[in-house]
Design a protein around this motif. Structure first.
Motif, PDB file in Angstrom:
ATOM      1  N   ALA A 240      65.604  50.638  83.971  1.00  0.00           N
ATOM      2  CA  ALA A 240      64.987  51.705  83.177  1.00  0.00           C
ATOM      3  C   ALA A 240      65.676  53.042  83.430  1.00  0.00           C
ATOM      4  CB  ALA A 240      63.495  51.800  83.494  1.00  0.00           C
ATOM      5  N   ALA A 241      65.977  53.309  84.692  1.00  0.00           N
ATOM      6  CA  ALA A 241      66.626  54.578  85.046  1.00  0.00           C
ATOM      7  C   ALA A 241      68.021  54.674  84.444  1.00  0.00           C
ATOM      8  CB  ALA A 241      66.689  54.712  86.563  1.00  0.00           C
ATOM      9  N   ILE A 242      68.790  53.594  84.519  1.00  0.00           N
ATOM     10  CA  ILE A 242      70.136  53.589  83.932  1.00  0.00           C
ATOM     11  C   ILE A 242      70.062  53.814  82.432  1.00  0.00           C
ATOM     12  CG2 ILE A 242      72.133  52.133  83.419  1.00  0.00           C
ATOM     13  CD1 ILE A 242      71.664  50.775  86.150  1.00  0.00           C
TER      14      ILE A 242
ATOM     15  N   LEU B 200      78.838  54.184  61.697  1.00  0.00           N
ATOM     16  CA  LEU B 200      79.349  53.477  62.861  1.00  0.00           C
ATOM     17  C   LEU B 200      78.870  54.103  64.167  1.00  0.00           C
ATOM     18  CD1 LEU B 200      81.208  51.281  64.030  1.00  0.00           C
ATOM     19  CD2 LEU B 200      83.096  52.925  63.896  1.00  0.00           C
ATOM     20  N   ALA B 201      78.774  55.429  64.223  1.00  0.00           N
ATOM     21  CA  ALA B 201      78.352  56.103  65.452  1.00  0.00           C
ATOM     22  C   ALA B 201      76.942  55.680  65.851  1.00  0.00           C
ATOM     23  CB  ALA B 201      78.416  57.617  65.269  1.00  0.00           C
ATOM     24  N   LEU B 202      76.068  55.507  64.860  1.00  0.00           N
ATOM     25  CA  LEU B 202      74.698  55.093  65.147  1.00  0.00           C
ATOM     26  C   LEU B 202      74.665  53.672  65.701  1.00  0.00           C
ATOM     27  CD1 LEU B 202      71.997  56.575  64.877  1.00  0.00           C
ATOM     28  CD2 LEU B 202      71.645  55.398  62.695  1.00  0.00           C
ATOM     29  N   PHE B 203      75.516  52.811  65.161  1.00  0.00           N
ATOM     30  CA  PHE B 203      75.624  51.447  65.690  1.00  0.00           C
ATOM     31  C   PHE B 203      76.146  51.471  67.124  1.00  0.00           C
ATOM     32  CE2 PHE B 203      78.287  47.637  66.383  1.00  0.00           C
ATOM     33  CZ  PHE B 203      77.305  46.657  66.281  1.00  0.00           C
ATOM     34  N   CYS B 204      77.142  52.321  67.382  1.00  0.00           N
ATOM     35  CA  CYS B 204      77.674  52.445  68.740  1.00  0.00           C
ATOM     36  C   CYS B 204      76.595  52.915  69.711  1.00  0.00           C
ATOM     37  CB  CYS B 204      78.860  53.415  68.761  1.00  0.00           C
ATOM     38  SG  CYS B 204      80.350  52.764  67.989  1.00  0.00           S
ATOM     39  N   ALA B 205      75.695  53.770  69.231  1.00  0.00           N
ATOM     40  CA  ALA B 205      74.585  54.224  70.069  1.00  0.00           C
ATOM     41  C   ALA B 205      73.692  53.048  70.461  1.00  0.00           C
ATOM     42  CB  ALA B 205      73.779  55.294  69.336  1.00  0.00           C
ATOM     43  N   TRP B 206      73.435  52.138  69.523  1.00  0.00           N
ATOM     44  CA  TRP B 206      72.661  50.929  69.830  1.00  0.00           C
ATOM     45  C   TRP B 206      73.370  50.105  70.908  1.00  0.00           C
ATOM     46  CZ3 TRP B 206      67.991  48.878  68.914  1.00  0.00           C
ATOM     47  CH2 TRP B 206      67.203  49.432  67.892  1.00  0.00           C
ATOM     48  N   ILE B 207      74.674  49.910  70.741  1.00  0.00           N
ATOM     49  CA  ILE B 207      75.440  49.102  71.691  1.00  0.00           C
ATOM     50  C   ILE B 207      75.433  49.747  73.076  1.00  0.00           C
ATOM     51  CG2 ILE B 207      77.689  48.084  72.177  1.00  0.00           C
ATOM     52  CD1 ILE B 207      76.193  46.960  69.766  1.00  0.00           C
ATOM     53  N   ILE B 208      75.477  51.063  73.094  1.00  0.00           N
ATOM     54  CA  ILE B 208      75.422  51.783  74.369  1.00  0.00           C
ATOM     55  C   ILE B 208      74.065  51.587  75.033  1.00  0.00           C
ATOM     56  CG2 ILE B 208      75.335  54.102  75.393  1.00  0.00           C
ATOM     57  CD1 ILE B 208      77.526  54.898  73.352  1.00  0.00           C
ATOM     58  N   CYS B 209      72.989  51.766  74.269  1.00  0.00           N
ATOM     59  CA  CYS B 209      71.640  51.650  74.839  1.00  0.00           C
ATOM     60  C   CYS B 209      71.343  50.234  75.340  1.00  0.00           C
ATOM     61  CB  CYS B 209      70.598  52.063  73.810  1.00  0.00           C
ATOM     62  SG  CYS B 209      70.559  53.851  73.475  1.00  0.00           S
ATOM     63  N   LEU B 210      71.984  49.238  74.766  1.00  0.00           N
ATOM     64  CA  LEU B 210      71.805  47.847  75.205  1.00  0.00           C
ATOM     65  C   LEU B 210      72.803  47.466  76.297  1.00  0.00           C
ATOM     66  CD1 LEU B 210      71.314  46.221  71.681  1.00  0.00           C
ATOM     67  CD2 LEU B 210      69.609  46.214  73.528  1.00  0.00           C
TER      68      LEU B 210
ATOM     69  N   TYR C 139      80.125  51.658  79.414  1.00  0.00           N
ATOM     70  CA  TYR C 139      80.164  50.331  80.023  1.00  0.00           C
ATOM     71  C   TYR C 139      80.956  50.276  81.331  1.00  0.00           C
ATOM     72  CZ  TYR C 139      78.139  47.934  75.954  1.00  0.00           C
ATOM     73  OH  TYR C 139      77.295  47.490  74.971  1.00  0.00           O
ATOM     74  N   LEU C 140      81.923  51.155  81.497  1.00  0.00           N
ATOM     75  CA  LEU C 140      82.813  51.057  82.658  1.00  0.00           C
ATOM     76  C   LEU C 140      82.067  51.027  83.994  1.00  0.00           C
ATOM     77  CD1 LEU C 140      85.681  50.812  83.630  1.00  0.00           C
ATOM     78  CD2 LEU C 140      85.888  53.311  83.574  1.00  0.00           C
ATOM     79  N   PRO C 141      81.124  51.960  84.267  1.00  0.00           N
ATOM     80  CA  PRO C 141      80.399  51.877  85.542  1.00  0.00           C
ATOM     81  C   PRO C 141      79.577  50.593  85.680  1.00  0.00           C
ATOM     82  CG  PRO C 141      80.084  54.020  84.503  1.00  0.00           C
ATOM     83  CD  PRO C 141      80.710  53.139  83.477  1.00  0.00           C
ATOM     84  N   LEU C 142      79.049  50.090  84.559  1.00  0.00           N
ATOM     85  CA  LEU C 142      78.255  48.862  84.593  1.00  0.00           C
ATOM     86  C   LEU C 142      79.140  47.665  84.938  1.00  0.00           C
ATOM     87  CD1 LEU C 142      76.065  49.441  81.394  1.00  0.00           C
ATOM     88  CD2 LEU C 142      75.534  50.043  83.768  1.00  0.00           C
ATOM     89  N   ILE C 143      80.367  47.670  84.407  1.00  0.00           N
ATOM     90  CA  ILE C 143      81.324  46.606  84.738  1.00  0.00           C
ATOM     91  C   ILE C 143      81.697  46.653  86.217  1.00  0.00           C
ATOM     92  CG2 ILE C 143      83.657  45.742  84.322  1.00  0.00           C
ATOM     93  CD1 ILE C 143      83.366  46.776  81.430  1.00  0.00           C
ATOM     94  N   LEU C 144      81.894  47.854  86.721  1.00  0.00           N
ATOM     95  CA  LEU C 144      82.246  48.015  88.133  1.00  0.00           C
ATOM     96  C   LEU C 144      81.114  47.533  89.042  1.00  0.00           C
ATOM     97  CD1 LEU C 144      84.017  51.505  88.045  1.00  0.00           C
ATOM     98  CD2 LEU C 144      85.087  49.242  88.252  1.00  0.00           C
TER      99      LEU C 144
END
Length: 336
Positions: free
Chosen positions: A289-291, A231-241, A319-324
């Motif tokens: 790219a920087a984010i 699951l952690a590896l999947f969460c890493a994908w979700i984070i990177c996207l 995700y929180l800063p991206l939502i803000l």
């Protein structure tokens, strides 16, 4: 020695994009700007077909060299081909949106079945999802496929998202020494980079639906393959996207709540608003790219290298800063 195939498929994608541009100009497959567009010059589209052809050929090569399980490659090839063909036909003539969505669901269901389902997935350390996990996986693929199409609106952004995500995950795979072959990630990055040189910083040709949908689906399948690992590896994908997931999801929810239809054309994504504020596509794409590399990759690294009880929590942190940012820019607002 693996640098040679990467170079070969980069050159192949670059060359095929040249021919796709010539084909689009000959057949008058042109994206003409309108009030909803983020560009101002008529530009040929459909160049992403070069990425699709190059990557499908690369996957076939991995099967032949026995570097990738046949089942995994065939799932990526079959599903990707159908979605790319559907997008290609849509680029050449409009396909009814409901028919297109129905095919998206059928392909997603086929992928989940091909991967053996996800009924065994447990989240939040002890919550077993059972069959519901399969439904979530299907919705995840369909949404990622479509959001990638929504987010392909300015020069280079869809390509940069794909490249930074695959490279980031390939690095994490190497660090973790996972059983998943990272060659498929490096090769996808190489194929997309071959196209990117034609699309950024000045677009000589656009990607088109054939490739944007293909990339969204392919990245989604790769993420689900990682879920089979842990699951952690999947969460890493979700984070990177995260940039694409947050911008597209927040904007869609905001617009639907405001009474707009899901498929109504608009220019109210965060990246579109920023491109108008900054007067250029280039700084927005570079900011993405920087984010991805300076914020999301470190968090993804922490997620997969630390024994976290709840790796899902790191997705929220990412995700929180991206939502803000989306809220600050008034993404999805009719006057944005």
């Amino acid at each position: 020695m693996f640098l040679l195939p990467i170079l070969i498929f980069f050159i192949l994608a670059f060359a095929l994009t040249y021919f796709m541009r010539a084909y689009a100009l000959k057949k008058n497959i042109i994206d003409n700007p309108n009030e909803r567009s983020s560009h101002s010059v008529p530009t040929p589209r459909g160049g992403g077909v070069a990425v699709v052809c190059s990557y499908l050929l690369a996957l076939t090569g991995l099967i032949y060299s026995q570097q990738l399980p046949v089942h995994t490659s065939l799932t990526l090839i079959a599903a990707g081909f159908v979605i790319a063909l559907l997008g290609f036909l849509d680029d050449h003539g409009h396909i009814n949106s409901m028919l297109r969505l129905a095919i998206h669901f059928l392909v997603a269901i086929g992928v989940v079945m091909s991967l053996g389902g996800f009924a065994e997935v447990t989240v939040f350390n002890s919550l077993e999802l059972g069959f519901i996990a399969n439904i979530i996986a299907v919705l995840f693929l369909v949404w990622l496929l479509n959001l990638y199409n929504f987010m392909d609106g300015i020069n280079g952004i869809a390509s940069v998202e794909a490249i930074t995500t695959t490279v980031s995950m390939a690095i994490l795979y190497a660090i973790l020494n996972t059983s998943i072959n990272s060659d498929i990630l490096w090769l996808l990055a190489a194929c997309v980079f071959g196209f990117l040189l034609w699309n950024f910083p000045k677009a000589k040709i656009f990607m088109g639906d054939a490739c944007s949908g293909f990339l969204g689906l392919t990245l989604g399948i790769l993420a689900l393959i990682a879920l089979k690992e842990n699951l952690a590896l999947f969460c890493a994908w979700i984070i990177c996207l995260g940039v694409f997931v947050v911008d597209a999801t927040y904007t869609l929810i905001k617009r639907v709540l405001s009474g707009y239809k899901m498929y109504d054309a608009h220019r109210s994504h965060s990246y579109q608003i920023l491109s108008r504020k900054w007067g250029s596509h280039t700084p927005v794409t570079l900011a993405v790219a920087a984010i991805n590399l300076l914020w999301l990759l470190p968090l993804a690294y922490y997620t997969v290298t630390q024994p976290l009880a709840y790796p899902e929590f790191m997705v929220l942190v990412a995700y929180l800063p991206l939502i803000l940012i989306a809220m600050k820019l008034k993404a999805g607002h009719p006057d944005a």
